[in-house]
Write a protein that holds these residues in place. Structure first.
Motif, PDB file in Angstrom:
ATOM      1  N   ASP A 182       1.275 -17.261   5.995  1.00  0.00           N
ATOM      2  CA  ASP A 182       0.445 -18.227   5.280  1.00  0.00           C
ATOM      3  C   ASP A 182       1.046 -18.464   3.896  1.00  0.00           C
ATOM      4  OD1 ASP A 182      -1.474 -19.767   4.096  1.00  0.00           O
ATOM      5  OD2 ASP A 182      -3.150 -18.415   4.510  1.00  0.00           O
ATOM      6  N   ILE A 183       1.883 -19.472   3.779  1.00  0.00           N
ATOM      7  CA  ILE A 183       2.630 -19.710   2.546  1.00  0.00           C
ATOM      8  C   ILE A 183       1.701 -19.930   1.356  1.00  0.00           C
ATOM      9  CG2 ILE A 183       4.340 -21.162   1.421  1.00  0.00           C
ATOM     10  CD1 ILE A 183       5.425 -19.441   3.690  1.00  0.00           C
ATOM     11  N   ALA A 184       0.551 -20.565   1.582  1.00  0.00           N
ATOM     12  CA  ALA A 184      -0.379 -20.826   0.479  1.00  0.00           C
ATOM     13  C   ALA A 184      -0.840 -19.536  -0.182  1.00  0.00           C
ATOM     14  CB  ALA A 184      -1.586 -21.611   0.998  1.00  0.00           C
ATOM     15  N   LEU A 185      -0.937 -18.475   0.605  1.00  0.00           N
ATOM     16  CA  LEU A 185      -1.387 -17.185   0.099  1.00  0.00           C
ATOM     17  C   LEU A 185      -0.415 -16.616  -0.935  1.00  0.00           C
ATOM     18  CD1 LEU A 185      -3.836 -15.297   0.995  1.00  0.00           C
ATOM     19  CD2 LEU A 185      -2.123 -13.968   2.208  1.00  0.00           C
ATOM     20  N   TRP A 186       0.858 -17.025  -0.829  1.00  0.00           N
ATOM     21  CA  TRP A 186       1.918 -16.393  -1.614  1.00  0.00           C
ATOM     22  C   TRP A 186       2.446 -17.283  -2.730  1.00  0.00           C
ATOM     23  CZ3 TRP A 186       2.730 -11.349  -0.844  1.00  0.00           C
ATOM     24  CH2 TRP A 186       2.142 -10.802   0.312  1.00  0.00           C
ATOM     25  N   LYS A 187       1.655 -18.261  -3.135  1.00  0.00           N
ATOM     26  CA  LYS A 187       2.032 -19.095  -4.277  1.00  0.00           C
ATOM     27  C   LYS A 187       1.401 -18.510  -5.533  1.00  0.00           C
ATOM     28  CE  LYS A 187       2.759 -23.383  -1.714  1.00  0.00           C
ATOM     29  NZ  LYS A 187       2.349 -24.799  -1.528  1.00  0.00           N
ATOM     30  N   PHE A 188       2.060 -17.496  -6.085  1.00  0.00           N
ATOM     31  CA  PHE A 188       1.546 -16.831  -7.276  1.00  0.00           C
ATOM     32  C   PHE A 188       2.621 -16.799  -8.365  1.00  0.00           C
ATOM     33  CE2 PHE A 188       3.503 -13.460  -4.719  1.00  0.00           C
ATOM     34  CZ  PHE A 188       4.266 -12.779  -5.645  1.00  0.00           C
ATOM     35  N   SER A 189       2.170 -16.555  -9.578  1.00  0.00           N
ATOM     36  CA  SER A 189       3.097 -16.411 -10.709  1.00  0.00           C
ATOM     37  C   SER A 189       3.374 -14.927 -10.910  1.00  0.00           C
ATOM     38  CB  SER A 189       2.492 -17.009 -11.987  1.00  0.00           C
ATOM     39  OG  SER A 189       2.281 -18.394 -11.833  1.00  0.00           O
ATOM     40  N   PRO A 190       4.619 -14.485 -10.720  1.00  0.00           N
ATOM     41  CA  PRO A 190       4.936 -13.057 -10.896  1.00  0.00           C
ATOM     42  C   PRO A 190       4.641 -12.590 -12.319  1.00  0.00           C
ATOM     43  CG  PRO A 190       6.707 -14.197  -9.743  1.00  0.00           C
ATOM     44  CD  PRO A 190       5.786 -15.254 -10.280  1.00  0.00           C
ATOM     45  N   THR A 191       4.227 -11.347 -12.441  1.00  0.00           N
ATOM     46  CA  THR A 191       3.926 -10.761 -13.741  1.00  0.00           C
ATOM     47  C   THR A 191       4.538  -9.366 -13.816  1.00  0.00           C
ATOM     48  OG1 THR A 191       1.897  -9.638 -13.059  1.00  0.00           O
ATOM     49  CG2 THR A 191       1.691 -11.935 -13.742  1.00  0.00           C
ATOM     50  N   VAL A 192       4.507  -8.797 -15.002  1.00  0.00           N
ATOM     51  CA  VAL A 192       4.799  -7.369 -15.142  1.00  0.00           C
ATOM     52  C   VAL A 192       3.720  -6.606 -14.376  1.00  0.00           C
ATOM     53  CG1 VAL A 192       4.938  -5.427 -16.750  1.00  0.00           C
ATOM     54  CG2 VAL A 192       5.878  -7.660 -17.395  1.00  0.00           C
ATOM     55  N   VAL A 193       4.124  -5.704 -13.500  1.00  0.00           N
ATOM     56  CA  VAL A 193       3.164  -4.863 -12.782  1.00  0.00           C
ATOM     57  C   VAL A 193       3.579  -3.405 -12.909  1.00  0.00           C
ATOM     58  CG1 VAL A 193       2.512  -6.653 -11.122  1.00  0.00           C
ATOM     59  CG2 VAL A 193       4.350  -5.065 -10.550  1.00  0.00           C
ATOM     60  N   HIS A 194       2.582  -2.528 -12.913  1.00  0.00           N
ATOM     61  CA  HIS A 194       2.847  -1.096 -12.937  1.00  0.00           C
ATOM     62  C   HIS A 194       3.472  -0.665 -11.616  1.00  0.00           C
ATOM     63  CE1 HIS A 194       1.803   3.168 -12.330  1.00  0.00           C
ATOM     64  NE2 HIS A 194       1.816   3.286 -13.653  1.00  0.00           N
ATOM     65  N   GLY A 195       2.926  -1.150 -10.517  1.00  0.00           N
ATOM     66  CA  GLY A 195       3.503  -0.901  -9.199  1.00  0.00           C
ATOM     67  C   GLY A 195       3.050   0.357  -8.504  1.00  0.00           C
ATOM     68  N   ASP A 196       2.354   1.243  -9.208  1.00  0.00           N
ATOM     69  CA  ASP A 196       1.903   2.489  -8.583  1.00  0.00           C
ATOM     70  C   ASP A 196       0.577   2.936  -9.190  1.00  0.00           C
ATOM     71  OD1 ASP A 196       2.016   4.674  -6.868  1.00  0.00           O
ATOM     72  OD2 ASP A 196       3.200   5.904  -8.251  1.00  0.00           O
ATOM     73  N   LEU A 197      -0.295   1.980  -9.471  1.00  0.00           N
ATOM     74  CA  LEU A 197      -1.578   2.343 -10.063  1.00  0.00           C
ATOM     75  C   LEU A 197      -2.432   3.098  -9.046  1.00  0.00           C
ATOM     76  CD1 LEU A 197      -2.732  -0.703 -12.228  1.00  0.00           C
ATOM     77  CD2 LEU A 197      -1.765   1.474 -12.974  1.00  0.00           C
ATOM     78  N   SER A 198      -3.066   4.158  -9.517  1.00  0.00           N
ATOM     79  CA  SER A 198      -3.972   4.958  -8.705  1.00  0.00           C
ATOM     80  C   SER A 198      -4.880   5.705  -9.671  1.00  0.00           C
ATOM     81  CB  SER A 198      -3.210   5.951  -7.828  1.00  0.00           C
ATOM     82  OG  SER A 198      -2.588   6.949  -8.628  1.00  0.00           O
ATOM     83  N   ALA A 199      -5.903   6.347  -9.128  1.00  0.00           N
ATOM     84  CA  ALA A 199      -6.838   7.084  -9.980  1.00  0.00           C
ATOM     85  C   ALA A 199      -6.127   8.163 -10.791  1.00  0.00           C
ATOM     86  CB  ALA A 199      -7.947   7.693  -9.130  1.00  0.00           C
ATOM     87  N   ASP A 200      -5.082   8.759 -10.227  1.00  0.00           N
ATOM     88  CA  ASP A 200      -4.359   9.829 -10.928  1.00  0.00           C
ATOM     89  C   ASP A 200      -3.524   9.309 -12.088  1.00  0.00           C
ATOM     90  OD1 ASP A 200      -5.381  11.762  -9.267  1.00  0.00           O
ATOM     91  OD2 ASP A 200      -3.677  11.720  -7.894  1.00  0.00           O
ATOM     92  N   HIS A 201      -3.180   8.041 -12.060  1.00  0.00           N
ATOM     93  CA  HIS A 201      -2.270   7.495 -13.068  1.00  0.00           C
ATOM     94  C   HIS A 201      -2.979   6.726 -14.174  1.00  0.00           C
ATOM     95  CE1 HIS A 201       1.061   7.563  -9.773  1.00  0.00           C
ATOM     96  NE2 HIS A 201       0.828   8.748 -10.296  1.00  0.00           N
ATOM     97  N   VAL A 202      -4.300   6.559 -14.052  1.00  0.00           N
ATOM     98  CA  VAL A 202      -5.070   5.831 -15.058  1.00  0.00           C
ATOM     99  C   VAL A 202      -6.090   6.786 -15.671  1.00  0.00           C
ATOM    100  CG1 VAL A 202      -6.574   3.870 -15.515  1.00  0.00           C
ATOM    101  CG2 VAL A 202      -4.779   3.673 -13.799  1.00  0.00           C
TER     102      VAL A 202
END
Length: 315
Positions: A182-202
């Motif tokens: 579903d190409i429409a689902l993937w029309k986003f603007s990339p951003t800086v992401v942590h990539g491994d957020l979890s309860a232990d890391h926040v």
């Protein structure tokens, strides 16, 4: 693996004159040995030493990013702190150990997250602020940068690899293929992401997010990835508060499928866990992943019309 005493000794090299009085091992959950060392003033410090050459190289890139993030904190662009290196110690096999002050706060307890202006809203603001940072912070650290199309292809490749193991239920594979196509689902603007957020890391204290740890998976990619752990595991009324605060913190956010991709990312975390087990030859991890995939398959069969993702703990 290095003993806690060996890590305490590295602390005295990293910071000359450091007076270590107590030490306890901690589990970093990665390819590093870590320990918390307490000094004469009862201040706690974290010592982190990579076990492999690859982990050492990853740590070096992470340190460049952490320096830029610390500046963003000081410039009031981020509402939480990050590890700040106070010293390093060379390792015999190459690379170096790092030492930083232990950040205040405790891991976020998702099951006790309440709606409203407290921790849930603070989480939304914190993640929103992170996603507003300039991508150059990640680029200059030499960490991965993806556009939307490439990132969708990356997710597709993971699903294809998982399918070849023969361990993923066919109904899940079809479910994921529909969403990835579903190409429409993937029309986003990339951003800086942590990539491994979890309860232990926040970390949180008094209704605020005080610190975020473990930045080794940071990249420029899909902002939905940083929301997946919340949408999958937090109480729904608290999720509403998270998302409202997140959207208010973002500028010009136009992404109608953000939550859909976040839910999908939560499911695909099981794929990556399976692939980790297969690549490392760890039968226990493989069995754990297969069990969770079977559970997810059963639950999603029961909810074919919602498109939602039931809570499946991947920690």
């Amino acid at each position: 693996m290095r003993s806690p005493l060996a890590l305490a000794a590295l602390a005295t090299v990293a910071v000359p004159g450091f007076d270590a009085r107590a030490v306890r091992a901690t589990d970093s959950g990665g390819d590093d040995d870590t320990a918390v060392v307490t000094d004469a003033g009862n201040t706690r410090w974290v010592v982190r030493a990579p076990r492999t050459t690859a982990a050492g190289a990853a740590l070096e890139a992470e340190l460049v990013l952490l320096a830029a993030l610390a500046q963003a904190v000081d410039d009031e662009k981020l509402p939480f702190d990050v590890p700040r290196t106070v010293g390093t110690a060379p390792l015999e096999e190459g690379g170096r150990a790092v030492m930083y002050r232990q950040l205040k706060g405790r891991p976020v307890a998702l099951d006790r997250l309440q709606p409203g202006p407290g921790t849930a809203a603070a989480l939304g603001r914190a993640i929103g602020a992170l996603h507003e940072l300039p991508p150059t912070l990640v680029e200059e650290a030499g960490l991965p940068v993806y556009d939307a199309a490439t990132y969708r292809q990356r997710r597709q490749s993971e699903v294809d690899e998982a399918a070849r193991t023969g361990r993923v239920p066919a109904t899940l594979l079809r479910r994921w293929e529909e969403r990835l196509e579903d190409i429409a689902l993937w029309k986003f603007s990339p951003t800086v992401v942590h990539g491994d957020l979890s309860a232990d890391h926040v970390l949180a204290a008094d209704g605020e997010i005080t610190g975020v740890l473990s930045w080794g998976e940071a990249k420029v990619a899909d902002p939905a990835d940083d929301l997946a752990w919340l949408l999958v595991a937090a109480p729904q009324d608290a999720v509403d508060s998270v998302m409202e605060a997140y959207q208010l913190r973002r500028t010009e956010l136009t992404d109608p499928f953000l939550a859909d991709r976040a839910l999908l990312a939560g499911e695909l975390a099981l794929v990556r866990w399976l692939l980790y087990g297969v690549r490392s030859g760890d039968d226990e991890v493989i069995a754990d992943a297969v069990s969770m995939l079977d559970e997810l398959d059963e639950q999603t069969r029961e909810l074919p019309e919602t498109g939602g993702t039931p809570a499946v703990d991947v920690d």
